[in-house]
Motif scaffolding. Structure first.
Motif, PDB file in Angstrom:
ATOM      1  N   GLU A  59       0.834  -1.221   0.000  1.00 48.43           N
ATOM      2  CA  GLU A  59       0.000   0.000   0.000  1.00 48.43           C
ATOM      3  C   GLU A  59       0.861   1.261   0.000  1.00 48.43           C
ATOM      4  OE1 GLU A  59      -3.272   0.273  -0.393  1.00 48.43           O
ATOM      5  OE2 GLU A  59      -3.480  -1.911  -0.489  1.00 48.43           O
ATOM      6  N   GLN A  60       2.075   1.160   0.507  1.00 50.22           N
ATOM      7  CA  GLN A  60       2.978   2.317   0.569  1.00 50.22           C
ATOM      8  C   GLN A  60       3.652   2.604  -0.771  1.00 50.22           C
ATOM      9  OE1 GLN A  60       5.670   1.502   3.777  1.00 50.22           O
ATOM     10  NE2 GLN A  60       4.046   1.410   5.295  1.00 50.22           N
ATOM     11  N   PHE A  61       3.601   1.630  -1.685  1.00 50.24           N
ATOM     12  CA  PHE A  61       4.204   1.854  -2.999  1.00 50.24           C
ATOM     13  C   PHE A  61       3.294   2.773  -3.799  1.00 50.24           C
ATOM     14  CE2 PHE A  61       4.811   0.612  -7.508  1.00 50.24           C
ATOM     15  CZ  PHE A  61       6.110   1.053  -7.644  1.00 50.24           C
ATOM     16  N   LYS A  62       3.797   3.974  -4.093  1.00 53.31           N
ATOM     17  CA  LYS A  62       2.982   4.995  -4.759  1.00 53.31           C
ATOM     18  C   LYS A  62       3.126   4.977  -6.274  1.00 53.31           C
ATOM     19  CE  LYS A  62       2.289   7.477  -0.711  1.00 53.31           C
ATOM     20  NZ  LYS A  62       2.334   6.340   0.155  1.00 53.31           N
ATOM     21  N   GLY A  63       4.114   4.255  -6.783  1.00 54.69           N
ATOM     22  CA  GLY A  63       4.326   4.216  -8.221  1.00 54.69           C
ATOM     23  C   GLY A  63       5.111   5.399  -8.744  1.00 54.69           C
ATOM     24  N   GLU A  64       5.717   6.197  -7.837  1.00 50.54           N
ATOM     25  CA  GLU A  64       6.509   7.348  -8.268  1.00 50.54           C
ATOM     26  C   GLU A  64       7.841   6.916  -8.873  1.00 50.54           C
ATOM     27  OE1 GLU A  64       6.670   9.497  -4.610  1.00 50.54           O
ATOM     28  OE2 GLU A  64       4.599  10.179  -4.786  1.00 50.54           O
ATOM     29  N   SER A  65       8.296   5.734  -8.495  1.00 48.99           N
ATOM     30  CA  SER A  65       9.498   5.154  -9.097  1.00 48.99           C
ATOM     31  C   SER A  65       9.100   3.803  -9.676  1.00 48.99           C
ATOM     32  CB  SER A  65      10.597   4.975  -8.041  1.00 48.99           C
ATOM     33  OG  SER A  65      10.182   4.074  -7.034  1.00 48.99           O
ATOM     34  N   LYS A  66      10.035   3.189 -10.392  1.00 54.84           N
ATOM     35  CA  LYS A  66       9.746   1.865 -10.935  1.00 54.84           C
ATOM     36  C   LYS A  66       9.630   0.878  -9.784  1.00 54.84           C
ATOM     37  CE  LYS A  66      13.260   1.373 -13.689  1.00 54.84           C
ATOM     38  NZ  LYS A  66      14.218   0.999 -14.729  1.00 54.84           N
ATOM     39  N   PHE A  67       8.855  -0.168  -9.988  1.00 55.61           N
ATOM     40  CA  PHE A  67       8.707  -1.205  -8.966  1.00 55.61           C
ATOM     41  C   PHE A  67      10.061  -1.823  -8.643  1.00 55.61           C
ATOM     42  CE2 PHE A  67       7.987  -5.699  -7.824  1.00 55.61           C
ATOM     43  CZ  PHE A  67       7.339  -5.495  -6.616  1.00 55.61           C
ATOM     44  N   SER A  68      10.881  -2.046  -9.670  1.00 57.10           N
ATOM     45  CA  SER A  68      12.194  -2.661  -9.446  1.00 57.10           C
ATOM     46  C   SER A  68      13.061  -1.793  -8.543  1.00 57.10           C
ATOM     47  CB  SER A  68      12.906  -2.925 -10.769  1.00 57.10           C
ATOM     48  OG  SER A  68      13.106  -1.719 -11.478  1.00 57.10           O
ATOM     49  N   THR A  69      12.949  -0.475  -8.658  1.00 56.26           N
ATOM     50  CA  THR A  69      13.711   0.437  -7.804  1.00 56.26           C
ATOM     51  C   THR A  69      13.278   0.276  -6.354  1.00 56.26           C
ATOM     52  OG1 THR A  69      13.940   2.022  -9.619  1.00 56.26           O
ATOM     53  CG2 THR A  69      14.254   2.877  -7.385  1.00 56.26           C
ATOM     54  N   TRP A  70      11.969   0.215  -6.133  1.00 56.89           N
ATOM     55  CA  TRP A  70      11.428   0.026  -4.788  1.00 56.89           C
ATOM     56  C   TRP A  70      11.910  -1.311  -4.221  1.00 56.89           C
ATOM     57  CZ3 TRP A  70       6.768  -2.768  -2.967  1.00 56.89           C
ATOM     58  CH2 TRP A  70       6.348  -2.387  -1.700  1.00 56.89           C
ATOM     59  N   LEU A  71      11.895  -2.333  -5.057  1.00 58.14           N
ATOM     60  CA  LEU A  71      12.318  -3.669  -4.644  1.00 58.14           C
ATOM     61  C   LEU A  71      13.820  -3.698  -4.314  1.00 58.14           C
ATOM     62  CD1 LEU A  71      10.931  -6.378  -4.278  1.00 58.14           C
ATOM     63  CD2 LEU A  71      11.407  -6.896  -6.654  1.00 58.14           C
ATOM     64  N   TYR A  72      14.647  -3.052  -5.139  1.00 60.47           N
ATOM     65  CA  TYR A  72      16.079  -2.954  -4.854  1.00 60.47           C
ATOM     66  C   TYR A  72      16.300  -2.245  -3.511  1.00 60.47           C
ATOM     67  CZ  TYR A  72      18.160  -4.552  -9.281  1.00 60.47           C
ATOM     68  OH  TYR A  72      18.594  -5.300 -10.337  1.00 60.47           O
ATOM     69  N   ARG A  73      15.553  -1.174  -3.286  1.00 65.02           N
ATOM     70  CA  ARG A  73      15.700  -0.407  -2.053  1.00 65.02           C
ATOM     71  C   ARG A  73      15.413  -1.295  -0.840  1.00 65.02           C
ATOM     72  NH1 ARG A  73      12.176   4.153  -2.737  1.00 65.02           N
ATOM     73  NH2 ARG A  73      13.735   4.798  -4.240  1.00 65.02           N
ATOM     74  N   ILE A  74      14.350  -2.076  -0.919  1.00 65.23           N
ATOM     75  CA  ILE A  74      14.002  -2.980   0.186  1.00 65.23           C
ATOM     76  C   ILE A  74      15.084  -4.047   0.352  1.00 65.23           C
ATOM     77  CG2 ILE A  74      12.343  -4.710   0.997  1.00 65.23           C
ATOM     78  CD1 ILE A  74      10.156  -3.074  -0.457  1.00 65.23           C
ATOM     79  N   ALA A  75      15.550  -4.620  -0.756  1.00 67.17           N
ATOM     80  CA  ALA A  75      16.560  -5.684  -0.698  1.00 67.17           C
ATOM     81  C   ALA A  75      17.864  -5.168  -0.084  1.00 67.17           C
ATOM     82  CB  ALA A  75      16.810  -6.259  -2.090  1.00 67.17           C
ATOM     83  N   VAL A  76      18.286  -3.980  -0.483  1.00 64.58           N
ATOM     84  CA  VAL A  76      19.520  -3.405   0.064  1.00 64.58           C
ATOM     85  C   VAL A  76      19.343  -3.114   1.550  1.00 64.58           C
ATOM     86  CG1 VAL A  76      21.011  -1.355   0.036  1.00 64.58           C
ATOM     87  CG2 VAL A  76      20.376  -2.479  -2.110  1.00 64.58           C
ATOM     88  N   THR A  77      18.234  -2.503   1.915  1.00 65.91           N
ATOM     89  CA  THR A  77      17.984  -2.180   3.320  1.00 65.91           C
ATOM     90  C   THR A  77      17.957  -3.431   4.186  1.00 65.91           C
ATOM     91  OG1 THR A  77      16.744  -0.208   2.687  1.00 65.91           O
ATOM     92  CG2 THR A  77      16.383  -1.044   4.913  1.00 65.91           C
ATOM     93  N   LYS A  78      17.221  -4.449   3.744  1.00 66.41           N
ATOM     94  CA  LYS A  78      17.130  -5.697   4.512  1.00 66.41           C
ATOM     95  C   LYS A  78      18.502  -6.378   4.606  1.00 66.41           C
ATOM     96  CE  LYS A  78      12.695  -6.116   5.497  1.00 66.41           C
ATOM     97  NZ  LYS A  78      12.251  -6.079   6.882  1.00 66.41           N
TER      98      LYS A  78
END
Length: 187
Positions: A59-78
């Motif tokens: 629900e927090q994914f707003k679509g302002e960036s690509k989905f892959s960018t959001w996913l990379y961000r989560i993967a790096v953070t985790k």
């Protein structure tokens, strides 16, 4: 089906959309985690955490960036969170062994195996990945995303929520640090 459609369906509670997302992105997420945590079992655990977070926070994914960018961000953070926890556990285990609370031997890091490295290059890759593991977290993340995952500086900047010039600086410092670490190793 596009990523936007999958996200829309997932937000509506469609679990099959989540399954498709996992199937589509699991290799990328695992390889990113593997490049940072450098242990297959840990990378699998972290990748699972990534997809759990995707499911729970879609629900927090707003679509302002690509989905892959959001996913990379989560993967790096985790991945970086996992490394920090692991360092704390190692320090605690070391202190316990110093003070005699725990007489078990501290286990050394396992031999490194990355799925994208050919057999004949395993020894050199192990040396390189050991050197990468010595980099500060922000340099390690930028280097892994750019050199191992093949992201552009712009994509790395988006994944790390920073600027392109910051990524350029991180890459410059990472290369310099790696050059020093590897020069020391080979001499």
């Amino acid at each position: 089906m596009s990523d936007q459609e999958l996200i829309k369906q997932l937000k509506e509670g469609n679990e099959s959309a989540f399954k498709i997302i996992v199937e589509k992105w699991q290799d990328m997420v695992f390889n990113t985690c593997m490049g940072l945590v450098q242990d297959a079992n840990d990378a699998e655990d972290v990748a699972q955490e990534v997809f759990i977070q995707v499911y729970e926070s879609v629900e927090q994914f707003k679509g302002e960036s690509k989905f892959s960018t959001w996913l990379y961000r989560i993967a790096v953070t985790k991945s970086l969170d996992h490394l920090r926890k692991k360092k704390r556990k190692k320090r605690f285990a070391f202190l316990q062994s110093l003070f005699g609370v725990n007489e078990e031997e501290v286990i050394q890091d396992p031999e490194f195996h990355h799925p994208g490295v050919k057999l004949e290059n395993k020894e050199q890759a192990a040396v390189l990945f050991k050197a990468i593991s010595k980099l500060p977290d922000n340099q390690k993340a930028a280097f892994t995303l750019h050199k191992l995952e093949g992201l552009s500086y712009q994509e790395v900047a988006e994944a790390l929520s920073t600027t392109v010039s910051s990524v350029e600086s991180l890459m410059h410092r990472a290369k310099g640090n790696l050059r020093k670490i590897l020069t020391d190793y080979y001499q």
